[in-house]
Write a protein that holds these residues in place. Structure first.
Motif, mmCIF file in Angstrom:
data_model
loop_
_atom_site.group_PDB
_atom_site.id
_atom_site.type_symbol
_atom_site.label_atom_id
_atom_site.label_comp_id
_atom_site.label_asym_id
_atom_site.label_seq_id
_atom_site.Cartn_x
_atom_site.Cartn_y
_atom_site.Cartn_z
ATOM 1 N N ALA A 129 0.826 -1.208 0.000
ATOM 2 C CA ALA A 129 0.000 0.000 0.000
ATOM 3 C C ALA A 129 0.863 1.263 0.000
ATOM 4 C CB ALA A 129 -0.932 0.000 1.211
ATOM 5 N N GLU A 130 1.963 1.241 0.748
ATOM 6 C CA GLU A 130 2.878 2.383 0.762
ATOM 7 C C GLU A 130 3.473 2.608 -0.621
ATOM 8 O OE1 GLU A 130 4.806 2.576 5.249
ATOM 9 O OE2 GLU A 130 5.780 1.356 3.709
ATOM 10 N N ALA A 133 0.824 4.120 -2.978
ATOM 11 C CA ALA A 133 0.537 5.526 -2.680
ATOM 12 C C ALA A 133 1.679 6.427 -3.131
ATOM 13 C CB ALA A 133 0.277 5.700 -1.184
ATOM 14 N N HIS A 137 1.117 8.846 -6.408
ATOM 15 C CA HIS A 137 1.054 10.276 -6.094
ATOM 16 C C HIS A 137 2.329 11.023 -6.447
ATOM 17 C CE1 HIS A 137 1.379 13.919 -3.564
ATOM 18 N NE2 HIS A 137 0.103 14.044 -3.886
ATOM 19 N N PHE A 144 -4.936 11.802 -3.795
ATOM 20 C CA PHE A 144 -5.212 10.857 -2.714
ATOM 21 C C PHE A 144 -6.689 10.471 -2.679
ATOM 22 C CE2 PHE A 144 -1.291 12.930 -1.028
ATOM 23 C CZ PHE A 144 -0.499 11.799 -1.053
ATOM 24 N N ILE A 147 -6.482 7.531 -4.826
ATOM 25 C CA ILE A 147 -5.651 6.457 -4.284
ATOM 26 C C ILE A 147 -6.341 5.751 -3.126
ATOM 27 C CG2 ILE A 147 -3.474 5.968 -3.081
ATOM 28 C CD1 ILE A 147 -2.225 8.255 -4.703
ATOM 29 N N GLY A 148 -7.046 6.515 -2.295
ATOM 30 C CA GLY A 148 -7.695 5.950 -1.116
ATOM 31 C C GLY A 148 -8.529 4.706 -1.389
ATOM 32 N N VAL A 151 -6.528 1.375 -2.113
ATOM 33 C CA VAL A 151 -5.899 0.682 -0.980
ATOM 34 C C VAL A 151 -6.878 0.443 0.169
ATOM 35 C CG1 VAL A 151 -3.588 1.511 -1.517
ATOM 36 C CG2 VAL A 151 -5.058 2.894 -0.040
ATOM 37 N N ARG A 153 -8.455 2.746 1.972
ATOM 38 C CA ARG A 153 -8.228 3.716 3.046
ATOM 39 C C ARG A 153 -8.909 5.040 2.702
ATOM 40 N NH1 ARG A 153 -3.269 2.165 5.599
ATOM 41 N NH2 ARG A 153 -3.048 -0.089 5.306
ATOM 42 N N ALA A 158 -4.351 7.534 3.023
ATOM 43 C CA ALA A 158 -3.510 7.325 1.840
ATOM 44 C C ALA A 158 -2.377 8.346 1.802
ATOM 45 C CB ALA A 158 -4.357 7.423 0.572
ATOM 46 N N ARG A 159 -2.675 9.576 2.201
ATOM 47 C CA ARG A 159 -1.635 10.608 2.270
ATOM 48 C C ARG A 159 -0.561 10.224 3.270
ATOM 49 N NH1 ARG A 159 -1.751 16.006 0.990
ATOM 50 N NH2 ARG A 159 -4.015 15.905 0.646
#
Length: 317
Positions: A129-130, A133, A137, A144, A147-148, A151, A153, A158-159
């Protein structure tokens, strides 16, 4: 032109960018191609007329596919006792091929945005996930808010994932010298000293904390080689002087490298990361015979007539 042909044309316009996203996510040329192909299958089975932003939709799909692949890969590694050094797939070009590409305005951005092996190695240490993100990004400007959901989140979470990844990357990935001539000068000095048995000459061009990694794949004798420190790396490099191989200068992920050719076939690929101070801070060596055999070296002047590569598409082409 029918609707299917038009859809395929729109997809092809995004293929290079999608492949670049997948390569940065996975560090594997073949898996990146698989992820992009999966995105095409999903698109061909979807109602594309309902998609307002096709490029963004495709990026999201590729991101989800890559995330699943990374999670599966992580699970397999956790179940294995194998802790061998593993280098991401390299992208190899002839030096003049890189120059020709850089002279093409449409390709300049890709060359400038090339990802060195040193950075890809650090990305391998991030959680799935890291990594997603950070890649989406920081490298491709995906918000984000988008992206959220990928993943699972919130945008805020996500940020935070990207922020943690960014701190780890900045602390571990060296900032490379961008000037190709200065890179090559440092690498040539290193190789000349190694072949000449000049220990002090090697120390002069190596950063005190230089790191050498070697990925031998199935060659267990070199599969876990990890050497740190100028004196240790210099001692290791002196063995190069005994290697009966032809060295062909290449670009590896946009940075100076060397392809060793022995008996007409690649025997090793060396990738160098040179600092802005002109010192070598990392050396990555691929000696895995299976992966070397898959390298596309057809465009390289290896001094032989033997074509040892296969047609493997790269995210930078």
């Amino acid at each position: 032109m029918n609707d299917k042909d038009l859809l395929a044309q729109r997809f092809e316009a995004d293929r290079d960018r999608l492949r670049a996203v997948a390569y940065r996510m996975l560090g594997s040329v073949s898996e990146a191609e698989d992820a992009v192909q999966e995105a095409w299958f999903k698109l061909s089975r979807s109602d594309a007329s309902a998609v307002e932003n096709l490029g963004g939709w495709l990026t999201t799909v590729v991101g989800r596919v890559c995330l699943d692949m990374l999670r599966s890969r992580t699970s397999r590694r956790e179940d294995s006792l194998d802790a061998r050094v593993h280098l991401p797939d390299p992208v190899v070009q002839a030096p003049d091929q890189g120059a020709r590409t850089a002279a093409d305005p449409e390709q300049q951005a890709l060359i400038a945005d090339s990802v060195g092996l040193a950075l890809l190695v650090v990305l391998e240490t991030l959680g799935p996930a890291e990594r997603l993100a950070f890649v989406l990004h920081d490298m491709f400007g995906v918000s984000f808010d988008e992206i959220g959901p990928i993943v699972g989140r919130t945008p805020t979470a996500a940020r935070q994932l990207a922020s943690r990844a960014r701190r780890r990357v900045r602390g571990a990935a060296p900032e490379p010298e961008r000037d190709a001539a200065r890179q090559r000068k440092a690498v040539d000095a290193f190789l000349a000293a190694a072949r000449g048995g000049d220990f002090e000459g090697l120390l002069a061009v190596l950063d005190p904390d230089v790191l050498l990694r070697a990925d031998g794949g199935s060659l267990r004798a070199v599969a876990t080689t990890l050497v740190r420190g100028a004196r240790a790396v210099a001692s290791q490099a002196l063995m190069f002087s005994r290697a009966e191989a032809q060295g062909v200068p290449v670009l590896v992920n946009g940075n100076a490298g060397l392809l060793a050719i022995e008996a007409g076939s690649p025997s090793a690929l060396l990738a160098f990361t040179v600092s802005e101070e002109g010192l070598i801070v990392e050396i990555d060596i691929l000696v895995d015979p299976e992966r070397l055999e898959r390298l596309d070296v057809g465009a390289l002047d290896t001094g032989t007539d033997k074509d040892t590569g296969t047609d493997t598409a790269t995210p930078e082409d």
